[in-house]
Motif scaffolding. Structure first.
Motif, short mmCIF file in Angstrom:
data_model
loop_
_atom_site.label_atom_id
_atom_site.label_comp_id
_atom_site.label_asym_id
_atom_site.label_seq_id
_atom_site.Cartn_x
_atom_site.Cartn_y
_atom_site.Cartn_z
N GLY A 226 0.86 -1.11 0.12
CA GLY A 226 -0.02 0.13 0.04
C GLY A 226 0.79 1.27 0.02
N ALA A 227 1.96 1.24 0.78
CA ALA A 227 2.86 2.26 0.87
C ALA A 227 3.37 2.78 -0.56
CB ALA A 227 3.78 2.18 1.87
N ALA A 228 3.72 1.62 -1.01
CA ALA A 228 4.43 1.75 -2.37
C ALA A 228 3.53 2.38 -3.60
CB ALA A 228 5.05 0.24 -2.98
N LEU A 229 2.39 1.99 -3.32
CA LEU A 229 1.27 2.58 -4.52
C LEU A 229 0.40 3.66 -3.90
CD1 LEU A 229 1.79 -0.61 -5.38
CD2 LEU A 229 -0.83 -0.65 -5.71
N GLY A 230 1.00 4.36 -2.67
CA GLY A 230 0.31 5.80 -2.35
C GLY A 230 -0.81 5.67 -1.70
N ALA A 231 -0.80 4.48 -0.94
CA ALA A 231 -2.18 4.47 0.00
C ALA A 231 -1.87 5.10 1.24
CB ALA A 231 -2.49 3.02 0.26
N ASP A 232 -3.14 5.61 2.00
CA ASP A 232 -2.98 6.11 3.38
C ASP A 232 -2.71 5.06 4.32
OD1 ASP A 232 -3.22 7.26 5.88
OD2 ASP A 232 -5.18 8.38 5.43
N PRO A 233 -1.39 4.80 5.07
CA PRO A 233 -1.50 3.67 5.87
C PRO A 233 -2.28 3.42 7.12
CG PRO A 233 0.40 5.67 6.48
CD PRO A 233 -0.44 5.81 5.00
N MET A 234 -3.14 4.51 7.48
CA MET A 234 -4.24 4.52 8.52
C MET A 234 -5.31 3.63 7.93
SD MET A 234 -3.30 5.95 11.23
CE MET A 234 -4.76 5.91 11.98
N THR A 235 -5.46 3.41 6.59
CA THR A 235 -6.46 2.66 6.10
C THR A 235 -6.26 1.10 6.75
OG1 THR A 235 -6.88 3.94 4.06
CG2 THR A 235 -7.64 1.76 3.88
N PHE A 236 -5.15 0.53 6.87
CA PHE A 236 -4.79 -0.80 6.96
C PHE A 236 -5.14 -1.15 8.37
CE2 PHE A 236 -2.24 0.30 3.24
CZ PHE A 236 -2.95 -0.42 2.30
N SER A 237 -5.27 -0.05 9.27
CA SER A 237 -5.68 -0.11 10.65
C SER A 237 -7.07 -0.15 10.88
CB SER A 237 -4.94 0.90 11.51
OG SER A 237 -5.71 2.26 11.55
N GLY A 238 -7.96 -0.02 9.99
CA GLY A 238 -9.46 0.30 10.19
C GLY A 238 -10.18 -1.21 9.21
N LEU A 239 -11.43 -0.77 9.16
CA LEU A 239 -12.39 -1.93 8.78
C LEU A 239 -11.80 -2.51 7.21
CD1 LEU A 239 -15.61 -0.37 9.57
CD2 LEU A 239 -14.69 -2.52 10.59
N ALA A 240 -11.04 -1.78 6.54
CA ALA A 240 -10.72 -2.33 5.28
C ALA A 240 -9.50 -3.05 5.25
CB ALA A 240 -10.87 -1.31 4.02
N GLY A 241 -8.82 -2.80 6.34
CA GLY A 241 -7.55 -3.59 6.64
C GLY A 241 -7.64 -4.68 7.48
N LEU A 242 -7.05 -4.18 8.85
CA LEU A 242 -7.21 -5.17 9.85
C LEU A 242 -8.70 -5.75 10.11
CD1 LEU A 242 -5.81 -6.44 12.13
CD2 LEU A 242 -6.36 -4.55 13.83
N GLY A 243 -9.73 -5.17 10.13
CA GLY A 243 -11.14 -5.61 10.49
C GLY A 243 -11.36 -6.83 9.36
#
Length: 333
Positions: A226-243
């Protein structure tokens, strides 16, 4: 009131159509097979994919895409990721050019390495702010049973994300909005591959410590991509990531985890596929495209690499643990 069409009557497409109909909106569900569409219309039940779940009277079903898409202002695409391009091409002339297109598919396209929103933009030439994606810990059966659940709707146009949010907010289903489409899609696609690895480990007889390792390190490799493609790292701690990751890796209702468990117990990919009754374990194909995408961007994804080798290169699944544990040690971050 906004007219809504859901294209794809599998378990998640039917469930999402039910959610939107439960808001009081009129929803049309398109099924590829005429017999299934007629059965849903006559019985109010999708017996093939959601047996025992009664669908609202405001939900109609058809196998004719012309009828399904007439006047639709929100079009939900609920077909498998690797068939999205083909299906969407056939529907292109029927789409209202002002409509919001919503992707439920979770994957990275083989060959092009495009995310689903990119495939949609490529085929339709719709601007990116008219394309939304949905991702979260949403196991279809549980949501259809109206167990409390949440999800994320991502769109570059926040107001359009809110429009979709309002169209699927019920007493049991709570959607949140973000503008990070990249992170939302990568979380949804990559978690299927990690769930395959967790299923494999379970099938091999490993316990919760191993599952915790795979989920945590799996999340780390998803976040690196995600970081390499420009995603917001906070997204991965939320429902679309960890959840989404935790639900898909843990639940016996998860097709990817169940598929992986079959492999871990000694079944071949073909045998495991035959046992799923046509339900698609997206990670089996997406592991290859995600692996290529990671290689293209210089991102190390060892779990994805091993899953790909097991599913497509004949790697002995019994060597999975040694392959991952035996890697060179390093700091966690």
């Amino acid at each position: 009131m906004t007219e809504i069409t859901v294209l794809g009557a599998g378990s998640w497409g039917t469930t999402f159509a039910k959610v939107m109909a439960d808001t009081g909106r009129e929803v049309t569900l398109w099924a590829r097979r005429r017999d299934l569409a007629e059965s849903i219309e006559a019985t109010r039940v999708n017996a093939d994919y959601l047996p025992g779940i009664r669908l609202p009277d405001t939900l109609r079903s058809t196998s004719d895409p012309t009828i399904a898409l007439a006047g639709a202002k929100i079009v939900v695409l609920a077909v498998p990721s690797q068939s999205l391009r083909h299906n969407l091409t056939s529907w292109l002339g029927l789409l209202d050019r002002s409509a919001t297109l919503v992707s439920l598919a979770k994957g990275v396209e083989l060959g092009t390495l495009k995310r689903m929103s990119e495939v949609i933009a490529d085929v339709t030439a719709f601007p990116t702010d008219q394309i939304a994606v949905v991702s979260g810990p949403n196991l279809a059966r549980e949501v259809a049973e109206e167990q409390p659940a949440g999800t994320v709707i991502a769109c570059a146009d926040h107001d359009r994300a809110v429009e979709v949010q309002e169209a699927c907010t019920t007493g049991y289903f709570r959607p949140y909005t973000i503008t990070d489409v990249i992170g939302c899609e990568l979380g949804g696609a990559c978690k299927n591959v990690i769930a395959l690895s967790c299923g494999m480990a379970a099938g091999l007889g490993y316990g919760d410590s191993t599952m915790g390792l795979l989920m945590t390190r799996g999340l780390a490799e998803i976040a690196r991509l995600g970081a390499a493609l420009g995603a917001d790292p906070m997204t991965f701690s939320g429902l679309a990531g960890l959840g989404d990751l935790s639900a898909t890796c843990s639940s016996p209702l998860s097709r990817n985890r169940t598929f992986g468990a079959r492999l871990g117990r000694g079944e071949t990919v073909a045998q495991a596929q035959a046992a799923t009754n046509g339900q698609v374990a997206e990670g089996v194909k997406s592991c290859s495209s995600i692996r290529e995408l990671a290689f293209k961007h210089g991102v190390e994804m060892p779990i994805t690499e091993v899953v790909h080798r097991i599913c497509h290169d004949g790697f002995d699944i019994r060597e999975m643990a040694g392959e991952l544990i035996g890697r060179k040690t390093k700091p966690e971050r």
